[in-house]
Design an enzyme around this catalytic site. Sequence first.
Site, PDB file in Angstrom:
ATOM      1  N   CYS A 353      -0.834   2.873   2.655  1.00 22.76           N
ATOM      2  CA  CYS A 353      -0.495   2.641   1.246  1.00 22.76           C
ATOM      3  C   CYS A 353       0.831   3.269   0.812  1.00 22.76           C
ATOM      4  CB  CYS A 353      -1.605   3.141   0.327  1.00 22.76           C
ATOM      5  SG  CYS A 353      -3.259   2.839   0.927  1.00 22.76           S
ATOM      6  N   ARG A 382      -7.165   8.958  12.038  1.00 23.01           N
ATOM      7  CA  ARG A 382      -8.016   9.879  11.273  1.00 23.01           C
ATOM      8  C   ARG A 382      -8.864  10.667  12.249  1.00 23.01           C
ATOM      9  NH1 ARG A 382      -9.877   5.563   6.566  1.00 23.01           N
ATOM     10  NH2 ARG A 382      -7.748   4.937   6.076  1.00 23.01           N
ATOM     11  N   GLN A 400      -5.408  -1.307  10.744  1.00 22.11           N
ATOM     12  CA  GLN A 400      -5.920  -2.046   9.592  1.00 22.11           C
ATOM     13  C   GLN A 400      -5.085  -3.308   9.392  1.00 22.11           C
ATOM     14  OE1 GLN A 400      -5.316   1.176   6.750  1.00 22.11           O
ATOM     15  NE2 GLN A 400      -7.524   1.413   6.578  1.00 22.11           N
ATOM     16  N   ASP A 402      -3.829  -4.528   6.893  1.00 24.36           N
ATOM     17  CA  ASP A 402      -3.663  -3.991   5.554  1.00 24.36           C
ATOM     18  C   ASP A 402      -2.728  -4.851   4.719  1.00 24.36           C
ATOM     19  OD1 ASP A 402      -4.244  -2.156   3.674  1.00 24.36           O
ATOM     20  OD2 ASP A 402      -3.242  -0.476   4.643  1.00 24.36           O
ATOM     21  N   HIS A 404      -1.039  -4.738   0.486  1.00 24.76           N
ATOM     22  CA  HIS A 404      -1.050  -4.258  -0.892  1.00 24.76           C
ATOM     23  C   HIS A 404      -0.427  -5.333  -1.753  1.00 24.76           C
ATOM     24  CE1 HIS A 404      -1.542  -0.631   1.497  1.00 24.76           C
ATOM     25  NE2 HIS A 404      -2.350  -0.286   0.522  1.00 24.76           N
ATOM     26  N   LYS A 488     -14.212  -1.000  -5.403  1.00 21.25           N
ATOM     27  CA  LYS A 488     -13.960  -1.884  -4.261  1.00 21.25           C
ATOM     28  C   LYS A 488     -15.018  -2.972  -4.192  1.00 21.25           C
ATOM     29  CE  LYS A 488     -14.848   1.416  -1.152  1.00 21.25           C
ATOM     30  NZ  LYS A 488     -14.930   1.931   0.224  1.00 21.25           N
ATOM     31  N   HIS A 534      -5.582  -3.279  -2.879  1.00 22.26           N
ATOM     32  CA  HIS A 534      -5.580  -2.998  -1.433  1.00 22.26           C
ATOM     33  C   HIS A 534      -6.600  -3.945  -0.838  1.00 22.26           C
ATOM     34  CE1 HIS A 534      -4.149   1.318  -2.103  1.00 22.26           C
ATOM     35  NE2 HIS A 534      -4.516   0.929  -3.311  1.00 22.26           N
TER      36      HIS A 534
END
Length: 659
Positions: A353, A382, A400, A402, A404, A488, A534
């Site tokens: 992000c 992580r 991910q 991902d 945005h 979410k 997201h």
Amino acid sequence: MSENIDVQATVTVTFPDGRNRSIPSGSSGYDIAQSIGHSLAREALAIRINGELADLGTAVTDDATVEIITFDHPGAAGKHIFWHSASHIMAQAIEELFPGTKFGAGPAVEQGFYYDIASEHRFNEEDLQKIEQQMLDISKRSIDIRREEMPREKAIAFFSESRKDPYKVEILQDTLKEADSVSIYHQGAFADLCSGPHLPNTSKLKAVKLTNISASFWRGDSSRESMQRIYGIAFPSAKLLKQHLARLEEAKKRDHRKLGAELELFMLSQDVGSGLPIWLPKGAIIRSELEAFLKEEQRKRGYVPVYTPHIGNIDLYKRSGHYPYYSDSQFPPLTYKDDLGREEQYLLKPMNCPHHHLIYSSQLRSYRDLPIRMAEFGTVYRHEQSGELNGLIRARGFTQDDSHIYCRPDQLVDEICAAIDLTKFVFTTLGFDDIEVRLSLHDPENQEKYGGTEEVWKQAEKDVREAADRMEINYVIGIGEASFYGPKIDFIVRDALGRKWQLGTVQVDYVMPERFDLSYIGSDGKPHRPVIIHRAPFGSMERFIGVLIEHTAGNFPLWLAPVQVAVLPITEEVHAYAERVHQMLIDNGIRADLDIRSEKIGKKIREAEVGKIPYMVIIGQKEADSEEISLRRHRKGDQGSLTLQAFKDMLVKEVRNKS
RNA sequence: GCUGAUGUAGCUCAGUCGGUAGAGCACUUCCUUGGUAAGGAAGAGGUCAUCGGUUCAAGUCCGAUCAUCAGCUCCA
């Protein structure tokens, strides 16, 4: 039946199918079941009166809608009651075998039941077998299970003095402190605090398997004492237990870790580090096909690709607010000191992000530019707790899919809907039809856990709900499941062992635009705050493929299969023709392998079958002479002969349709 | 991280009472040219997870560590 029965003494019960029947007032659930049929009475476990579950012995004294609950009752109510009683029977068995054991909580769960117990004794596998035997013994004793209502104060006295069970006392004094009256279930010398309902008699339990022992914390609180949790599952017949165990065996065969090794999709190596999967060539093909699929779909839907580095200055994460929330699941910072002694700290990025937000703010944005949909297959790291790691499904390094989406408030609901639509499209294409959708909302009791004001959260949750309703998705609500920056919509699937995993997610964020001071110039010429969505349809490539392996049991659709066709010549004489066939497939974009070993055709076929290759092309003298191929389909066997052209067209079409 | 179980050849596993390691598959070579799920022979392959202890002697007994698995807490 005479016409002049005493109307005062009968009541009318209505069954779920709309039929009704007059019964004497005061009839029990068992009586009602008996009046319908002997076999129903034998299978009856409990009764639902006006929508409320109750013990089978409960008397019906007024007109009511009733439902007889059996083990196989839709909605699992019967299983739930059965397993809950089984946990009590297990507790009784443990008490008989290991006097002095203290009992915590013993509920039914989705796949059976457990009981949390405290004891000096360390329970092991042998104990489980003894307990199973004792449970069957309790079943043979055919003990009636009896409900008793009593004032809370009396129950406290009962559990502290005669049962000497401090955990039950704590529940009575804490969780149930508002209750005036509570219920206790007795079975022989054993008694448990429980709201019920329960089986009428211990003899209903005919088969039981205690599956494992693990540790848990009293009331799920890691600062409280550790307890031993014994899991089990029970059935009203030995046959059902056998079927259940067979299903478990089947599920084990689908385990993505086992199939991942067998099909050479990925590996894990201690030398690299735990939780850091390595993609082998065959697994990499699946991943790259999935990425290509999503990239193309995103291109059509107005996304723009970006790339960002794998590390970032720690200040970036402090600014985003991720740092305190994620600090216990991060790899420690990389610290760099220059010649002047100045120190810089970098984190392996735990999320993408902040990098994307910086791209957004790198130029002045107009309201006309929005929405901006930035997409990246971003690898993040992580440091999950070691006990959490699970093959591809839970890793420490993962990628991910991902994105945005930066949009104006008036575009938000449309954009959430579009993200939901993309996610649904991805799942449908991949053949996932049994997906649970959860609206993950914040917990107002714990507002301090979240960024942003209460008003902002209200708005965000309203928008998410509106989008979910407009997209007509069935969802459950998860209070306290939100991320710290917003609510979410999570897409959840199960793995082979029935464990739930979150895959895709769509999240609304009003907090980061504030933290990163993001803005766009509106039509009024003044700066405004955008909203961020997201979203990640796959969630992570690793987890998604892990679940996909289990979902398909390794039988991937043709477009994903690492090897799509195995070309299997029978003798050396036809190698030249087989090579031509092989080359023709390669030239048409088909992933084909050629097996020219001097092995018998039976063995080549077996290996292709074991390798789950969708199509096998068998080539002998006959095919070489006629310029055809003999086709065999994985798990389906011989499909007869085809011309090369027809075969090629069939493959190309199947790949294109992703069927 | 916590509780428990497990760790022997690339894979699946055996290894008795403590006496220095075994099978099947896979791999290599040779023979075999076979029509829809395993052709035959030979060969190679091991610091028994790692470290330490007990013992004349440890794959085996004890301890620690690491990893894997199940569950708990946590998450994509």
